[in-house]
Design a protein around this motif. Structure first.
Motif, PDB file in Angstrom:
ATOM      1  N   ASP A 135       0.743  -1.098   0.077  1.00 57.46           N
ATOM      2  CA  ASP A 135       0.037   0.089  -0.146  1.00 57.46           C
ATOM      3  C   ASP A 135       0.801   1.441  -0.025  1.00 57.46           C
ATOM      4  O   ASP A 135       0.326   2.313  -0.529  1.00 57.46           O
ATOM      5  CB  ASP A 135      -1.054   0.131   1.147  1.00 57.46           C
ATOM      6  N   GLY A 136       2.132   1.123   0.729  1.00 55.94           N
ATOM      7  CA  GLY A 136       2.693   2.389   0.722  1.00 55.94           C
ATOM      8  C   GLY A 136       3.389   2.807  -0.571  1.00 55.94           C
ATOM      9  O   GLY A 136       3.611   3.657  -0.885  1.00 55.94           O
ATOM     10  N   TYR A 137       3.371   1.862  -1.439  1.00 56.25           N
ATOM     11  CA  TYR A 137       4.123   2.191  -2.983  1.00 56.25           C
ATOM     12  C   TYR A 137       3.045   2.900  -3.527  1.00 56.25           C
ATOM     13  O   TYR A 137       3.568   3.764  -4.238  1.00 56.25           O
ATOM     14  CB  TYR A 137       4.235   0.738  -3.634  1.00 56.25           C
ATOM     15  N   TYR A 138       1.792   2.443  -3.597  1.00 56.36           N
ATOM     16  CA  TYR A 138       0.662   3.219  -4.128  1.00 56.36           C
ATOM     17  C   TYR A 138       0.595   4.740  -3.726  1.00 56.36           C
ATOM     18  O   TYR A 138       0.390   5.688  -4.064  1.00 56.36           O
ATOM     19  CB  TYR A 138      -0.563   2.545  -4.029  1.00 56.36           C
ATOM     20  N   TYR A 139       0.797   4.846  -2.409  1.00 58.68           N
ATOM     21  CA  TYR A 139       0.895   6.020  -1.701  1.00 58.68           C
ATOM     22  C   TYR A 139       1.881   7.009  -2.188  1.00 58.68           C
ATOM     23  O   TYR A 139       1.944   8.126  -2.696  1.00 58.68           O
ATOM     24  CB  TYR A 139       0.860   5.975  -0.281  1.00 58.68           C
ATOM     25  N   ASP A 140       3.200   6.436  -2.269  1.00 58.16           N
ATOM     26  CA  ASP A 140       4.351   7.211  -2.803  1.00 58.16           C
ATOM     27  C   ASP A 140       4.160   7.697  -4.102  1.00 58.16           C
ATOM     28  O   ASP A 140       4.408   8.906  -4.690  1.00 58.16           O
ATOM     29  CB  ASP A 140       5.465   6.377  -2.611  1.00 58.16           C
ATOM     30  N   VAL A 141       3.713   6.572  -4.843  1.00 55.33           N
ATOM     31  CA  VAL A 141       3.090   7.263  -6.332  1.00 55.33           C
ATOM     32  C   VAL A 141       2.178   8.339  -6.703  1.00 55.33           C
ATOM     33  O   VAL A 141       2.522   9.164  -7.279  1.00 55.33           O
ATOM     34  CB  VAL A 141       2.867   5.805  -7.181  1.00 55.33           C
ATOM     35  N   ILE A 142       1.303   8.168  -5.680  1.00 58.37           N
ATOM     36  CA  ILE A 142       0.255   9.409  -5.843  1.00 58.37           C
ATOM     37  C   ILE A 142       0.820  10.489  -5.184  1.00 58.37           C
ATOM     38  O   ILE A 142       0.649  11.613  -5.806  1.00 58.37           O
ATOM     39  CB  ILE A 142      -1.024   8.942  -4.782  1.00 58.37           C
ATOM     40  N   THR A 143       1.712  10.642  -4.220  1.00 58.44           N
ATOM     41  CA  THR A 143       2.405  11.611  -3.585  1.00 58.44           C
ATOM     42  C   THR A 143       3.570  12.199  -4.646  1.00 58.44           C
ATOM     43  O   THR A 143       3.455  13.589  -4.828  1.00 58.44           O
ATOM     44  CB  THR A 143       3.228  11.188  -2.251  1.00 58.44           C
ATOM     45  N   ARG A 144       4.309  11.305  -5.066  1.00 59.97           N
ATOM     46  CA  ARG A 144       5.535  12.080  -5.802  1.00 59.97           C
ATOM     47  C   ARG A 144       5.428  11.904  -7.314  1.00 59.97           C
ATOM     48  O   ARG A 144       6.054  12.340  -8.281  1.00 59.97           O
ATOM     49  CB  ARG A 144       7.040  11.248  -5.487  1.00 59.97           C
ATOM     50  N   GLY A 145       4.297  11.269  -7.880  1.00 64.51           N
ATOM     51  CA  GLY A 145       4.238  11.068  -9.471  1.00 64.51           C
ATOM     52  C   GLY A 145       5.001   9.946  -9.613  1.00 64.51           C
ATOM     53  O   GLY A 145       5.883   9.529  -8.963  1.00 64.51           O
ATOM     54  N   TYR A 146       4.804   9.388 -10.945  1.00 69.67           N
ATOM     55  CA  TYR A 146       5.700   8.166 -11.493  1.00 69.67           C
ATOM     56  C   TYR A 146       5.634   8.565 -13.142  1.00 69.67           C
ATOM     57  O   TYR A 146       4.316   8.323 -13.662  1.00 69.67           O
ATOM     58  CB  TYR A 146       5.103   6.946 -11.265  1.00 69.67           C
ATOM     59  N   GLY A 147       6.764   8.320 -13.837  1.00 72.11           N
ATOM     60  CA  GLY A 147       6.718   8.588 -15.227  1.00 72.11           C
ATOM     61  C   GLY A 147       5.890   9.862 -15.721  1.00 72.11           C
ATOM     62  O   GLY A 147       6.282  10.885 -15.367  1.00 72.11           O
ATOM     63  N   LEU A 148       4.753   9.710 -16.464  1.00 72.32           N
ATOM     64  CA  LEU A 148       4.139  10.995 -17.006  1.00 72.32           C
ATOM     65  C   LEU A 148       3.138  11.276 -15.951  1.00 72.32           C
ATOM     66  O   LEU A 148       2.542  12.242 -16.032  1.00 72.32           O
ATOM     67  CB  LEU A 148       3.472  10.386 -18.248  1.00 72.32           C
ATOM     68  N   MET A 149       2.770  10.334 -15.083  1.00 71.93           N
ATOM     69  CA  MET A 149       2.003  10.915 -13.860  1.00 71.93           C
ATOM     70  C   MET A 149       2.466  11.883 -13.052  1.00 71.93           C
ATOM     71  O   MET A 149       3.536  11.686 -12.382  1.00 71.93           O
ATOM     72  CB  MET A 149       1.489   9.478 -13.233  1.00 71.93           C
ATOM     73  N   PRO A 150       1.656  12.974 -13.053  1.00 73.23           N
ATOM     74  CA  PRO A 150       2.059  14.176 -12.140  1.00 73.23           C
ATOM     75  C   PRO A 150       1.988  13.635 -10.474  1.00 73.23           C
ATOM     76  O   PRO A 150       1.168  12.915 -10.069  1.00 73.23           O
ATOM     77  CB  PRO A 150       1.271  15.253 -12.258  1.00 73.23           C
ATOM     78  N   ALA A 151       2.630  14.483  -9.773  1.00 70.92           N
ATOM     79  CA  ALA A 151       2.413  14.427  -8.154  1.00 70.92           C
ATOM     80  C   ALA A 151       1.057  15.027  -7.887  1.00 70.92           C
ATOM     81  O   ALA A 151       0.650  16.139  -8.273  1.00 70.92           O
ATOM     82  CB  ALA A 151       3.662  14.973  -7.509  1.00 70.92           C
ATOM     83  N   TYR A 152       0.436  14.198  -6.826  1.00 71.44           N
ATOM     84  CA  TYR A 152      -0.684  14.838  -6.353  1.00 71.44           C
ATOM     85  C   TYR A 152      -0.766  15.220  -4.798  1.00 71.44           C
ATOM     86  O   TYR A 152      -1.817  15.615  -4.201  1.00 71.44           O
ATOM     87  CB  TYR A 152      -1.697  14.073  -6.466  1.00 71.44           C
ATOM     88  N   ALA A 153       0.536  15.573  -4.568  1.00 67.81           N
ATOM     89  CA  ALA A 153       0.607  16.129  -2.977  1.00 67.81           C
ATOM     90  C   ALA A 153       0.236  17.261  -2.806  1.00 67.81           C
ATOM     91  O   ALA A 153      -0.346  17.698  -1.556  1.00 67.81           O
ATOM     92  CB  ALA A 153       2.166  15.600  -2.646  1.00 67.81           C
ATOM     93  N   GLU A 154       0.514  18.025  -3.576  1.00 66.11           N
ATOM     94  CA  GLU A 154      -0.284  19.515  -3.692  1.00 66.11           C
ATOM     95  C   GLU A 154      -2.013  19.532  -3.502  1.00 66.11           C
ATOM     96  O   GLU A 154      -2.702  20.449  -3.133  1.00 66.11           O
ATOM     97  CB  GLU A 154       0.193  20.465  -4.735  1.00 66.11           C
TER      98      GLU A 154
END
Length: 196
Positions: A135-154
């Motif tokens: 689950d932490g991996y998904y959270y990290d990807v949502i937070t920091r983004g991955y590849g073409l996906m932007p970060a959603y921390a803001e």
């Protein structure tokens, strides 16, 4: 008379560049600008450091697992969501998913979406077909983004990001479930609706 009125009007429209009573106008007023030196403080810095040991108000009472999705000792990902799951909370994750994620990953998380079809470089992956990540991996990807996906921390608070992770887990379970996983009392309704 008209000429006398034009002089004050021109002066007002010019932004008051005239020095009244030694003020010097707004451009010459004393002020501290960020990242500049200042003789007012002992360390000669304008921007002040918070006192040692202080915690930002929006992170008070939250631990590292919650904020990063990673374990402190080895830096690996947290295996499970560090919050108590409730139906309302998972549904709130669904609302955030629909706003931020479904446009690329599809409403069912299967990667079927108009935006995904129009992406020329690389289509977003199906969240249902991903390997079993913590689950932490998904959270990290949502937070920091991955590849073409932007970060959603803001855009999403830590609680909202964890709710999206919970919703993605619910989507994965729902898309992988078979008829034998459905409670016996709900099976006739599913068979009647034509769902295998």
């Amino acid at each position: 008379m008209r000429r006398l009125l034009l002089v004050p009007l021109a002066w007002v429209l010019a932004g008051c560049p005239v020095d009244f009573q030694g003020w010097g106008g707004m451009k010459q007023q004393p002020k501290a600008l960020p990242y500049r030196e200042s003789t007012f403080f002992e360390d000669e810095r304008v921007m002040r450091q918070p006192p040692a040991g202080t915690v930002p108000r929006n992170r008070r009472g939250q631990d590292r697992f919650f904020l990063t999705g990673k374990d402190a000792p080895d830096g690996g990902y947290v295996e499970s969501i560090p919050l108590t799951l409730t139906r309302e909370w998972v549904e709130s994750g669904g609302k955030s998913f629909d706003i931020y994620c479904a446009t690329c990953h599809g409403v069912l998380g299967d990667g079927v979406a108009q935006v995904a079809r129009n992406m020329g470089l690389r289509e977003p992956p199906s969240l249902v077909d991903l390997p079993e990540y913590p689950d932490g991996y998904y959270y990290d990807v949502i937070t920091r983004g991955y590849g073409l996906m932007p970060a959603y921390a803001e855009k999403l608070t830590p609680e909202q990001r964890w709710a999206v992770v919970a919703y993605v887990r619910a989507l994965q379970e729902s898309q992988r479930a078979g008829l034998e996983d459905v409670p016996p009392e709900a099976r006739p309704r599913l068979l009647k609706e034509g769902t295998p």
